[in-house]
Design an enzyme around this catalytic site. Sequence first.
Site, PDB file in Angstrom:
ATOM      1  N   ARG A 130      -6.550  -8.207  -9.392  1.00 18.01           N
ATOM      2  CA  ARG A 130      -7.198  -9.502  -9.600  1.00 18.01           C
ATOM      3  C   ARG A 130      -8.678  -9.267  -9.834  1.00 18.01           C
ATOM      4  NH1 ARG A 130      -9.943  -9.700  -4.749  1.00 18.01           N
ATOM      5  NH2 ARG A 130      -8.875  -8.607  -3.081  1.00 18.01           N
ATOM      6  N   HIS A 181     -14.490  -3.389   8.409  1.00 14.49           N
ATOM      7  CA  HIS A 181     -13.773  -2.969   7.201  1.00 14.49           C
ATOM      8  C   HIS A 181     -13.892  -3.978   6.076  1.00 14.49           C
ATOM      9  CE1 HIS A 181     -12.175   0.373   9.358  1.00 14.49           C
ATOM     10  NE2 HIS A 181     -11.503  -0.381  10.188  1.00 14.49           N
ATOM     11  N   GLU A 232      -2.471   7.129   7.868  1.00 11.59           N
ATOM     12  CA  GLU A 232      -3.137   8.121   7.028  1.00 11.59           C
ATOM     13  C   GLU A 232      -4.320   8.745   7.749  1.00 11.59           C
ATOM     14  OE1 GLU A 232      -3.964   5.704   3.565  1.00 11.59           O
ATOM     15  OE2 GLU A 232      -6.001   5.315   4.247  1.00 11.59           O
ATOM     16  N   LYS A 261       0.825  -1.220   0.000  1.00  9.38           N
ATOM     17  CA  LYS A 261       0.000   0.000   0.000  1.00  9.38           C
ATOM     18  C   LYS A 261       0.855   1.264   0.000  1.00  9.38           C
ATOM     19  CE  LYS A 261      -3.708  -2.126   2.744  1.00  9.38           C
ATOM     20  NZ  LYS A 261      -4.858  -2.380   1.902  1.00  9.38           N
TER      21      LYS A 261
HETATM   22  P1  ADP Z   1      -7.824  -3.875   3.010  1.00  7.73           P
HETATM   23  O1  ADP Z   1      -6.851  -4.037   1.890  1.00  7.73           O
HETATM   24  O2  ADP Z   1      -7.335  -4.452   4.308  1.00  7.73           O
HETATM   25  O3  ADP Z   1      -9.213  -4.313   2.661  1.00  7.73           O
HETATM   26  P2  ADP Z   1      -8.351  -1.076   2.399  1.00  7.73           P
HETATM   27  O4  ADP Z   1      -7.242  -0.106   2.309  1.00  7.73           O
HETATM   28  O5  ADP Z   1      -8.938  -1.584   1.120  1.00  7.73           O
HETATM   29  O6  ADP Z   1      -7.886  -2.299   3.306  1.00  7.73           O
HETATM   30  O7  ADP Z   1      -9.510  -0.464   3.288  1.00  7.73           O
HETATM   31  C1  ADP Z   1     -10.629  -1.232   3.674  1.00  7.73           C
HETATM   32  C2  ADP Z   1     -11.721  -0.338   4.231  1.00  7.73           C
HETATM   33  O8  ADP Z   1     -11.259   0.396   5.362  1.00  7.73           O
HETATM   34  C3  ADP Z   1     -12.218   0.722   3.276  1.00  7.73           C
HETATM   35  O9  ADP Z   1     -13.187   0.237   2.412  1.00  7.73           O
HETATM   36  C4  ADP Z   1     -12.770   1.768   4.239  1.00  7.73           C
HETATM   37  O10 ADP Z   1     -14.024   1.377   4.733  1.00  7.73           O
HETATM   38  C5  ADP Z   1     -11.820   1.709   5.397  1.00  7.73           C
HETATM   39  N1  ADP Z   1     -10.765   2.737   5.237  1.00  7.73           N
HETATM   40  C6  ADP Z   1      -9.616   2.600   4.562  1.00  7.73           C
HETATM   41  N2  ADP Z   1      -8.893   3.732   4.595  1.00  7.73           N
HETATM   42  C7  ADP Z   1      -9.614   4.629   5.316  1.00  7.73           C
HETATM   43  C8  ADP Z   1      -9.399   5.987   5.743  1.00  7.73           C
HETATM   44  N3  ADP Z   1      -8.296   6.654   5.419  1.00  7.73           N
HETATM   45  N4  ADP Z   1     -10.367   6.569   6.479  1.00  7.73           N
HETATM   46  C9  ADP Z   1     -11.477   5.916   6.830  1.00  7.73           C
HETATM   47  N5  ADP Z   1     -11.728   4.637   6.491  1.00  7.73           N
HETATM   48  C10 ADP Z   1     -10.811   3.994   5.738  1.00  7.73           C
END
Ligand code: ADP
Length: 624
Positions: free
Chosen positions: A274, A212, A177, A93
């Site tokens: 993917r 999440h 972040e 990431k």
């Molecule tokens: P993973 O790869 O573990 O699934 P992601 O980066 O795709 O993680 O994030 C998964 C979820 O977490 C997002 O869909 C959102 O709901 C929440 N999320 C991610 N980043 C943020 C952020 N900066 N602020 C608030 N919620 C977030």
Amino acid sequence: MGIATVAVYSDADARALHVEMADEAVHIGPSPAGESYLRDDRIVTAAINARAEAVHPGYGFLSENPDFADQVIAAGLVFIGPSPASMRAMGLKDAAKRLMERAGVPVVPGYHGEGQELVLLASKAREIGYPVLIKARAGGGGRGMRRVDNPDDLAEALSSARREARAAFGDDRVLVEKFIESPRHIEVQIFGDNFGDVVHLYERDCSAQRRHQKVIEEAPAPGMTQAMRTAMTDAAVKAAKTIGYSGAGTVEFIVDASDGLRPDRFWFMEMNTRLQVEHPVTEMITGIDLVEWQLRIANGEKLPRSQEQIALSGHAFEARIYAEDAARGFLPATGTLHHLAFPAQSPTLRVETGVRAGDAVSPYYDPMIAKLVVSGPDRAAALEALSMALEQTEIAGSVTNVAFLVALARDADFAAGAVDTGMIVRKQETLTAASAATPAVVSAALLAASGLDSLSAGDDPWSSPAGYSHFHPIERQTSVQGAQGEVVAFLSADPAGRAMIRFDGERERQAIARDRAPRTALWPGHLTVFSGGAAFDYIMRDPFAKKAQSETDDTGMRAPMPGFVKIVRATRGDTVNKGQTLLVLEAMKMEHTITAPHDGTIAEIAAEGAQITEGTVLVTFEQA
Ligand code: ADP
């Protein structure tokens, strides 16, 4: 397409549906994923021995692992997916965010650098401004992610996120972040070919999340404007072109929708290199088979359609049905699916499942049972179709989230499209409230328990469920044990095939005809009544069995699921306060913190490292 398929399977999946569906199947090892589905060497060997031409990695396990793709290619096989180089570019990431920033794609404000010292991260977090989100740079599935609201909690959250990340990904480095309050998760499906072309297949909204993780996804996103769609799809195509992407991919964005969907309020989150679990909603609105496109592109063909030829029509939803207990924080569950029935499939209703009645949800893999995918001419029609499809779904033998999904699909805010990633948590209590068994449900259970529901009605006294007696009907006694305790009832039937049921002092008249009563399923020692998406379980009482063991008493805390005790934070004799962390359980690849339900003194507490089964006593308190 006339392509023969070879499945791979572990011990736990020896009789799995995917094994039965494939033309051939190869055993690759024991049940734990680390010894089978994550063994790239074994999968490549299986492919070579089966004389396969290509490997499709699916959407779990090794699907985003560039080392696996390298091995597949080195063996002279085609990897159905992007090049290992573009997977690597998006794999971590932090590096992906740095790359996107340089390419001019908007990225969430945060620190994506190499430094990992607490003082550095603390000062970066202060710069970004609380609340912040810690994310494992190798993360996925919401693991290794922690929200931190104030500086005092940073150290603890960091060590917990790192522990989880190390266990899950073998990499404990994190990024920090800005935590976007009430965000929406909107992602763009893209496709590239090996000639430098990239198209998008519109967006999906995956804001309905718990832990999440997505539970209901839809396409298109509610409230989407032309300006926002253009900005997002342009950014997604740019992201894919930057890394020379080929095949199916998804660019995920986080959107601040507190003031409507605005083109300057979305940020790149990550790219999944993917096919995604929720790809069917895109198939429903575009009429394009995404897996067919993957195969064609891997075969060296050009993108089958140009951007202008990809139209969007209607609206689609997908609901993920899991074996999990929504009321207990969506805890994953296991169990044998003794009864499984889905609504009939049609062009506007798809059921995607890897299990059939009698199969088990094992503790080894993700406890997903099925996905229901529906479409309709507009969002309201599609949502109604989703609710109805969920209400017709019958699963007995394990707890599931079906009733929760119905509550979500029927929620007024969700129906209005006012959904953000925090909505489920905010409404958790109402969305997961167990509905009480109505008299009709209890009657159906009693009828099924007595066998009266399956007998045919008629005038012939020999086959009539009423039996035969002079002057007044025979009454028989039946009892079932449900969530609300034992129900004892007296049943009788008249020759017309109607049953009279008397329980709880009430007299409930219930037709025997099966099509009128709620549906029921009998399974060993149990029966389940299905009503409005909820499954009401009853234990059938065996009058000759000894009295069941005592219930959980209020002095002891029992393990909600099988797993092992990872960390213990208290010892015998400690005085603890309500809400204090007592221990951390690891189960189903996730950490679960067990906190004190009330103030008290610890009498006994489980040992660190102990393997436990569901119901094991973890903590007992001294009597006040
Ligand atoms: P993973 O790869 O573990 O699934 P992601 O980066 O795709 O993680 O994030 C998964 C979820 O977490 C997002 O869909 C959102 O709901 C929440 N999320 C991610 N980043 C943020 C952020 N900066 N602020 C608030 N919620 C977030």
